[in-house]
Design an enzyme around this catalytic site. Structure first.
Site, PDB file in Angstrom:
ATOM      1  N   LYS A 139      38.578  33.904  50.279  1.00 11.36           N
ATOM      2  CA  LYS A 139      37.917  34.594  49.656  1.00 11.36           C
ATOM      3  C   LYS A 139      38.517  35.036  48.374  1.00 11.36           C
ATOM      4  O   LYS A 139      38.005  35.017  47.197  1.00 11.36           O
ATOM      5  CB  LYS A 139      37.637  35.790  50.376  1.00 11.36           C
ATOM      6  N   GLN A 183      37.179  42.692  57.009  1.00 10.95           N
ATOM      7  CA  GLN A 183      37.408  41.485  57.752  1.00 10.95           C
ATOM      8  C   GLN A 183      37.338  41.806  59.142  1.00 10.95           C
ATOM      9  O   GLN A 183      37.910  42.292  59.898  1.00 10.95           O
ATOM     10  CB  GLN A 183      38.907  40.848  57.618  1.00 10.95           C
ATOM     11  N   ASP A 206      28.652  42.428  52.327  1.00 11.68           N
ATOM     12  CA  ASP A 206      28.095  41.619  53.461  1.00 11.68           C
ATOM     13  C   ASP A 206      26.735  42.118  53.903  1.00 11.68           C
ATOM     14  O   ASP A 206      26.303  41.185  54.649  1.00 11.68           O
ATOM     15  CB  ASP A 206      29.035  42.117  54.499  1.00 11.68           C
TER      16      ASP A 206
END
Ligand code: NAP
Length: 379
Positions: A139, A183, A206
């Site tokens: 990422k 995460q 997200d």
């Protein structure tokens, strides 16, 4: 090992941007038993033996066995035999993702030049899972490649939930951070829902906040962010000129991060959507009616050619490691869809890898850019 093939894939992903749980080595061995365990309607019972034998232990599907099966289906259904030799267009997620990253990089330069703002993405990693560390690294690399500033916090496995919440709160208040990503999975002593809910909705890149999902489900409401993987699926359809309006779509899988939002998105695009899940009685029959199939199950090669309607478009989200002695890693990645078979029937199909996977991270950085533009009222 056959039992492993029925394991839920829910732990395989750390977040929408992840590909597979390599650290945990969730590697499938494809066996005839596993293939036989997928449900088939009784109408096609006579196909079962051929179909079962068609997948060998290394998961490659035998064309001869499959062609016989498809001849049977074509004959019995009166379909054109020509579909057997047709080969689907490959929906190349890798090149589309690169195209999108290039577009994002241009937008970021324009924003920086106009108002001096650079989008920022904060990633919080807790623990020492190698797969999670790899995803975070990827990422970071992707962010840097387009000019997004990335902030990373790496906490020890035994950190408290309070510590994670403290960092989230700091990032929520930090105007240089426009997106926050925690995460997953978190260590078992932490409450994932508490942690995810702490991310302010304006920075929920997200798209997992229930408010975003709720708005996605409601007519006339707009979510601030759409979860990255399903958003990537729709973007692939869009960029390949696949009409969605009025089409019959089947989504296989109903997870919060992929299947369910994918179905909602297709519905918003005016498709007529059916969701197939683990309790669905006749998945093959239902899937065969679809003009568009999105599969997000986590079962290698579960969706066989016989499930696919000739000319349909197949988006395979599944990323499943299967044993492969020839690979230096000892495994390789396959989708939920038996590519060799489905690509003979569909008009277009995503490969695994190189299909949906690269799109997920492209959508994450796109969501981060959107967040930064919104925060600065930059059009
Ligand atoms: P998940 O949370 O485990 O959900 C799997 C879904 O599949 C569940 O809804 C389950 O039904 C359904 N299912 C399981 N077995 C089935 C069967 N035999 N027939 C029909 N439906 C069945 O998995 P996920 O997180 O959505 O991930 C799914 C796959 O996508 C995995 O391979 C994952 O690695 C991959 N993935 C890829 C990306 C990417 O970027 N490309 C991103 C995320 C996930 P129930 O609800 O009834 O249990």
């Amino acid at each position: 090992m056959a039992a492993a093939a029925t394991t839920s894939a829910s732990t395989a992903f750390s977040s929408t941007t992840d590909c597979c749980n390599q650290g945990a080595k969730r590697v499938f061995r494809i066996t005839a038993l596993q293939v036989a365990s997928t449900r088939r309607p009784s109408a096609f019972k006579s196909v079962r033996t051929i179909n079962t034998n068609a997948c060998t232990t290394d998961s490659r599907c035998s064309f001869s066995g499959f062609t016989k099966m498809w001849s049977y289906l074509s004959h019995s259904a009166g379909s054109a035999a020509a579909t057997i030799t047709a080969s689907a267009k490959i929906i190349d997620g890798k090149s589309v993702a690169k195209e999108i990253r290039d577009e994002i990089a241009i937008e970021i330069s324009r924003m920086k030049e106009s108002i001096g703002v650079v989008p920022g993405l904060a990633v919080i990693l807790v623990g020492d899972r190698k797969d999670s560390a790899t995803y975070v690294r990827n990422k970071k690399k992707s962010c840097e490649s387009v000019g997004i500033k990335s902030y990373e916090v790496h906490l020890a496995e035994d950190s408290s939930e309070q510590e994670v919440l403290k960092y989230i709160s700091g990032f929520n208040d930090d105007p240089s951070v426009h997106g926050i990503l925690v995460q997953l999975p978190l260590p078992s002593h932490m409450n994932e829902q508490n942690v995810l809910n702490a991310v302010c909705i304006e920075k929920d890149v997200d798209g997992f906040n229930p408010l975003n999902i709720g708005r996605l489900a409601m007519r006339g409401r707009e979510p601030l962010f759409v979860p990255c993987t399903p958003k990537g699926c729709i973007e692939l359809l869009r960029r390949y000129g696949v009409a969605i309006k009025g089409k019959r779509a089947v989504v296989i899988g109903r997870s919060n991060i992929v299947g369910m939002p994918a179905a909602l998105l297709l519905q918003r695009e005016d498709a007529t959507v059916t969701i197939v899940h683990s309790r669905t009685k006749n998945p093959e029959e239902i899937t065969r009616e679809a003009d568009i199939v999105i599969s997000a199950v986590g079962q290698p090669n579960m969706v066989r050619g016989s499930w696919i309607k000739p000319g349909s478009v197949v988006i395979d989200v599944g990323i499943n490691p299967v044993e492969d002695a020839k690979s230096p890693r000892g495994y390789r990645l396959v989708g939920d869809v038996c590519y060799e078979e489905a690509s003979q029937i569909a008009s277009a199909i995503t490969p695994v890898p190189g299909g949906v996977g690269p799109m997920t991270i492209a959508m994450l950085i796109l969501n981060t850019l959107v967040a930064a533009k919104r925060a600065n009222n930059f059009k």
